[in-house]
Enzyme design. Structure first.
Site, PDB file in Angstrom:
ATOM      1  N   SER A 129      -3.809  -2.996 -19.141  1.00  0.00           N
ATOM      2  CA  SER A 129      -3.853  -4.134 -20.054  1.00  0.00           C
ATOM      3  C   SER A 129      -2.940  -5.287 -19.628  1.00  0.00           C
ATOM      4  O   SER A 129      -2.321  -5.945 -20.463  1.00  0.00           O
ATOM      5  CB  SER A 129      -3.541  -3.695 -21.487  1.00  0.00           C
ATOM      6  OG  SER A 129      -4.525  -2.773 -21.937  1.00  0.00           O
ATOM      7  N   GLU A 184      -9.712   6.859 -14.052  1.00  0.00           N
ATOM      8  CA  GLU A 184     -11.126   7.054 -14.448  1.00  0.00           C
ATOM      9  C   GLU A 184     -11.837   7.992 -13.478  1.00  0.00           C
ATOM     10  O   GLU A 184     -12.705   8.772 -13.880  1.00  0.00           O
ATOM     11  CB  GLU A 184     -11.823   5.685 -14.547  1.00  0.00           C
ATOM     12  CG  GLU A 184     -11.338   4.929 -15.784  1.00  0.00           C
ATOM     13  CD  GLU A 184     -11.366   3.422 -15.661  1.00  0.00           C
ATOM     14  OE1 GLU A 184     -12.032   2.895 -14.747  1.00  0.00           O
ATOM     15  OE2 GLU A 184     -10.709   2.759 -16.492  1.00  0.00           O
ATOM     16  N   HIS A 220      -7.802   6.600  -9.073  1.00  0.00           N
ATOM     17  CA  HIS A 220      -7.778   5.893 -10.366  1.00  0.00           C
ATOM     18  C   HIS A 220      -7.999   6.907 -11.488  1.00  0.00           C
ATOM     19  O   HIS A 220      -8.775   7.854 -11.336  1.00  0.00           O
ATOM     20  CB  HIS A 220      -8.853   4.810 -10.398  1.00  0.00           C
ATOM     21  CG  HIS A 220      -8.693   3.919 -11.594  1.00  0.00           C
ATOM     22  ND1 HIS A 220      -9.150   4.281 -12.833  1.00  0.00           N
ATOM     23  CD2 HIS A 220      -8.104   2.706 -11.743  1.00  0.00           C
ATOM     24  CE1 HIS A 220      -8.831   3.315 -13.704  1.00  0.00           C
ATOM     25  NE2 HIS A 220      -8.206   2.350 -13.060  1.00  0.00           N
ATOM     26  N   GLU A 261      -0.188   3.478 -13.583  1.00  0.00           N
ATOM     27  CA  GLU A 261      -1.072   3.067 -14.668  1.00  0.00           C
ATOM     28  C   GLU A 261      -1.058   4.133 -15.777  1.00  0.00           C
ATOM     29  O   GLU A 261      -1.783   5.134 -15.681  1.00  0.00           O
ATOM     30  CB  GLU A 261      -2.501   2.916 -14.157  1.00  0.00           C
ATOM     31  CG  GLU A 261      -2.651   1.866 -13.083  1.00  0.00           C
ATOM     32  CD  GLU A 261      -4.068   1.312 -13.032  1.00  0.00           C
ATOM     33  OE1 GLU A 261      -4.210   0.092 -13.141  1.00  0.00           O
ATOM     34  OE2 GLU A 261      -5.022   2.102 -12.927  1.00  0.00           O
ATOM     35  N   LYS A 301     -13.971  -2.458 -11.467  1.00  0.00           N
ATOM     36  CA  LYS A 301     -14.664  -1.266 -11.971  1.00  0.00           C
ATOM     37  C   LYS A 301     -16.183  -1.470 -11.820  1.00  0.00           C
ATOM     38  O   LYS A 301     -16.607  -2.062 -10.839  1.00  0.00           O
ATOM     39  CB  LYS A 301     -14.232  -0.974 -13.410  1.00  0.00           C
ATOM     40  CG  LYS A 301     -12.695  -0.978 -13.560  1.00  0.00           C
ATOM     41  CD  LYS A 301     -12.196  -0.462 -14.868  1.00  0.00           C
ATOM     42  CE  LYS A 301     -10.663  -0.491 -14.850  1.00  0.00           C
ATOM     43  NZ  LYS A 301     -10.076   0.091 -16.048  1.00  0.00           N
ATOM     44  N   GLY A 310      -7.285  -0.433 -20.513  1.00  0.00           N
ATOM     45  CA  GLY A 310      -8.445  -0.896 -21.284  1.00  0.00           C
ATOM     46  C   GLY A 310      -8.248  -0.795 -22.786  1.00  0.00           C
ATOM     47  O   GLY A 310      -9.201  -0.917 -23.554  1.00  0.00           O
ATOM     48  N   ASN A 342      -9.254  -5.026 -10.123  1.00  0.00           N
ATOM     49  CA  ASN A 342     -10.138  -3.853 -10.136  1.00  0.00           C
ATOM     50  C   ASN A 342     -11.305  -4.141 -11.073  1.00  0.00           C
ATOM     51  O   ASN A 342     -11.161  -4.039 -12.292  1.00  0.00           O
ATOM     52  CB  ASN A 342      -9.344  -2.620 -10.600  1.00  0.00           C
ATOM     53  CG  ASN A 342     -10.228  -1.388 -10.721  1.00  0.00           C
ATOM     54  OD1 ASN A 342     -11.353  -1.363 -10.217  1.00  0.00           O
ATOM     55  ND2 ASN A 342      -9.729  -0.365 -11.390  1.00  0.00           N
TER      56      ASN A 342
HETATM   57  P1  PGA Z   1      -7.125  -2.774 -17.629  1.00  0.00           P
HETATM   58  O1  PGA Z   1      -7.429  -1.765 -16.415  1.00  0.00           O
HETATM   59  O2  PGA Z   1      -6.350  -3.935 -17.054  1.00  0.00           O
HETATM   60  O3  PGA Z   1      -8.477  -3.172 -18.148  1.00  0.00           O
HETATM   61  O4  PGA Z   1      -6.302  -2.029 -18.635  1.00  0.00           O
HETATM   62  C1  PGA Z   1      -6.464  -1.506 -15.422  1.00  0.00           C
HETATM   63  C2  PGA Z   1      -7.012  -0.485 -14.436  1.00  0.00           C
HETATM   64  O5  PGA Z   1      -7.640   0.484 -14.872  1.00  0.00           O
HETATM   65  O6  PGA Z   1      -6.832  -0.614 -13.211  1.00  0.00           O
END
Ligand code: PGA
Length: 249
Positions: free
Chosen positions: A212, A98, A96, A168, A13, A174, A11
Site C-alpha cells: 500500500s 501472492e 511474491h 512486504e 501484477k 492491497g 509491480n
Molecule cells: P500494493 O502491492 O502496493 O497494491 O499493496 C504491493 C505488492 O504486492 O508488491
C-alpha cells in the site's frame, strides 16, 4: 557507508494489455526523465517485450514477475531465465506473497530460483514478509529470518549484494493498510542484520518496502534509514502516481 541508489519497482501484477502498457510507458518517461533512481517496471509476461523496447535508452529497466528455475523442460505455463533474457528483461520478482499464497511457491523452489537468476545475470527482487497472524503472535522476525535463510541458502555471501530484497508485510498488500514507517524500518533493519550475519555486505543490499505504498506515504517510508525504495502494486498502475513515488524517493 556505501550509497544505496533508491530503487522503485512497479509491480503491475495481472494488469494491463500490451496497448495499455505502451500508453503507461509513454506517459511515464517524460515525467521521470531526470531521475537518478533505479526505476523498474514489472509487467505481465506478455507485455515484457514491448515495455523493453519502449523504454530502451531511458532510465527505466524491466523485470518479470516470476520465473521457473529449470533451463527448459515439460513445465506447462512456465518461463525460464533464458527466455526472459532473450526478451531483454533485467530483473525478476521472486517469491511474491501472492505466488507463495495462491500458486504454491515454496522456500525450497526459491532456493533454486535465486541462484539461477543471478547466474543468468537477472537481478532477483526477492520478496519476504509476515502474515497478520504471524505479526500478532510476535513472530515477524522469525518469519523474515526463516525466509531469508532458506531462499538465499544456495547463494554465495558475496553475491547477496546483487539481490534486491523487498519486505512486504502480507497484511499491508492491497489493503490500504500501510505499515507505519517505524514498523517498516524495524523489519527492514532486521532483514539487513540477517544478511550481515549470513556474511553478506549488508550495507550494499537494497531493501525495499512494499504494501500500500502511495504518493502520500512514499516519502515518509523511504526517509527511513534502512528503506531503500519501494515495490509498488496498486499505485504503480497510474503513471502520475508512480512518477510521484519515484520523485519522493
Ligand atoms: P500494493 O502491492 O502496493 O497494491 O499493496 C504491493 C505488492 O504486492 O508488491
Amino acid at each position: 557507508m556505501p550509497e544505496r541508489t533508491p530503487y522503485l519497482a512497479a509491480n503491475w501484477k495481472m494488469h494491463k494489455t500490451v496497448a495499455e502498457a505502451e500508453e503507461f510507458v509513454d506517459a511515464l518517461l517524460p515525467k521521470i526523465g531526470a531521475t537518478g533512481n533505479d526505476v523498474v517496471i514489472c509487467p505481465p509476461f506478455l507485455a515484457l517485450g514491448e515495455v523493453v523496447s519502449r523504454t530502451r535508452g531511458s532510465a527505466v529497466r524491466v523485470a518479470a514477475q516470476n520465473m521457473h528455475e529449470a533451463e527448459s523442460g515439460a513445465f506447462t505455463g512456465e518461463v525460464s531465465a533464458a527466455m526472459l533474457l532473450d526478451l531483454g528483461a533485467d530483473a525478476v520478482i521472486l517469491g511474491h506473497s501472492e505466488r507463495r499464497q495462491y500458486f504454491g511457491e515454496t522456500d525450497e523452489s526459491l532456493a533454486r530460483k535465486v541462484p539461477v537468476a543471478l547466474a543468468a545475470g537477472l537481478e532477483p527482487i526477492l520478496c519476504i514478509g509476515e502474515s497478520e497472524e504471524a505479526r500478532d503472535a510476535g513472530q515477524t522476525e522469525g518469519v523474515l529470518e526463516r525466509q531469508l535463510q532458506a531462499d538465499l541458502a544456495e547463494v554465495d555471501p558475496v553475491e547477496i549484494s546483487r539481490v534486491v530484497v523487498a519486505y512486504e508485510p502480507i497484511w499491508a498488500i492491497g489493503t490500504g493498510r500501510t505499515a507505519t514507517p517505524e514498523q517498516a524500518q524495524e523489519a527492514v533493519a532486521f532483514a539487513r542484520d540477517v544478511l550481515r550475519e549470513r556474511g553478506a555486505e549488508a550495507e550494499r543490499v537494497r531493501i525495499l518496502y512494499g504494501g500500500s505504498v502511495k504518493p502520500a506515504n512514499a516519502a515518509e517510508l523511504m526517509a527511513q534509514p534502512d528503506i531503500d525504495g519501494a515495490l509498488v502494486g496498486g499505485a504503480s498502475l497510474d503513471p502520475n502516481d508512480f512518477a510521484a513515488i519515484v520523485e519522493a524517493a
